[in-house]
Design a protein around this motif. Sequence first.
Motif, short mmCIF file in Angstrom:
data_model
loop_
_atom_site.label_atom_id
_atom_site.label_comp_id
_atom_site.label_asym_id
_atom_site.label_seq_id
_atom_site.Cartn_x
_atom_site.Cartn_y
_atom_site.Cartn_z
N LYS A 105 -17.00 -32.76 15.67
CA LYS A 105 -18.10 -33.43 15.28
C LYS A 105 -17.54 -34.54 14.09
CE LYS A 105 -22.54 -32.94 13.16
NZ LYS A 105 -23.70 -31.94 12.58
N ASN A 106 -16.61 -34.23 13.45
CA ASN A 106 -15.99 -35.05 12.43
C ASN A 106 -15.40 -36.32 13.42
OD1 ASN A 106 -16.49 -33.87 10.26
ND2 ASN A 106 -14.65 -32.88 10.15
N GLN A 107 -14.65 -36.24 14.53
CA GLN A 107 -14.13 -37.14 15.29
C GLN A 107 -15.39 -38.08 15.71
OE1 GLN A 107 -11.79 -34.40 17.79
NE2 GLN A 107 -10.32 -35.95 17.64
N LEU A 108 -16.31 -37.21 16.28
CA LEU A 108 -17.68 -38.18 16.84
C LEU A 108 -18.10 -39.01 15.68
CD1 LEU A 108 -18.99 -35.27 19.05
CD2 LEU A 108 -17.44 -37.30 19.74
N ILE A 109 -18.17 -38.56 14.57
CA ILE A 109 -19.02 -39.19 13.30
C ILE A 109 -18.02 -40.48 12.86
CG2 ILE A 109 -19.38 -39.21 10.95
CD1 ILE A 109 -20.17 -36.28 11.40
N LYS A 110 -16.45 -40.17 13.05
CA LYS A 110 -16.06 -41.32 12.59
C LYS A 110 -15.91 -42.41 13.99
CE LYS A 110 -12.44 -39.17 10.16
NZ LYS A 110 -10.85 -38.48 10.13
N ALA A 111 -15.98 -41.94 15.19
CA ALA A 111 -16.08 -42.98 16.32
C ALA A 111 -17.38 -43.73 16.24
CB ALA A 111 -15.94 -42.17 17.71
N MET A 112 -18.25 -43.10 15.87
CA MET A 112 -19.93 -43.65 15.55
C MET A 112 -19.64 -44.84 14.30
SD MET A 112 -23.42 -42.11 15.14
CE MET A 112 -23.05 -41.77 13.29
N GLN A 113 -19.20 -44.52 13.45
CA GLN A 113 -19.07 -45.12 12.30
C GLN A 113 -18.20 -46.54 12.57
OE1 GLN A 113 -17.41 -42.71 9.35
NE2 GLN A 113 -19.48 -41.87 8.62
N LYS A 132 -20.33 -44.48 24.30
CA LYS A 132 -20.39 -45.03 22.84
C LYS A 132 -21.53 -44.29 22.28
CE LYS A 132 -20.18 -49.58 20.87
NZ LYS A 132 -20.29 -50.96 20.99
N ILE A 133 -21.13 -43.83 21.16
CA ILE A 133 -22.10 -42.74 20.46
C ILE A 133 -23.06 -43.71 19.69
CG2 ILE A 133 -22.45 -41.18 18.48
CD1 ILE A 133 -19.71 -40.21 19.47
#
Length: 73
Positions: free
Chosen positions: A2-10, A32-33
């Motif tokens: 989840k943290n990797q996905l949050i970083k990618a979205m940011q 692309k999130i």
Amino acid sequence: MKNQLIKAMQRNQMLDMMYMAKDGSVTKRRIKIIKIIGDNFQAYCFVKQAKRTFIIDNVLAVAPITYKERNVV
């Protein structure tokens, strides 16, 4: 994961993702999130050319797309 996905979205990054569907099949998606909601996330899938909702626990691996790879597609 989840943290990797949050970083990618940011960072507004495109990702290559290995994903296990409900039926157990594994697919490779370029995404692309858009947003993360609890244990799910919504992303634009470039393979299906549509918005899709994914379950975070079903994500097997993600890798950011580099600028060079993005130009090839």
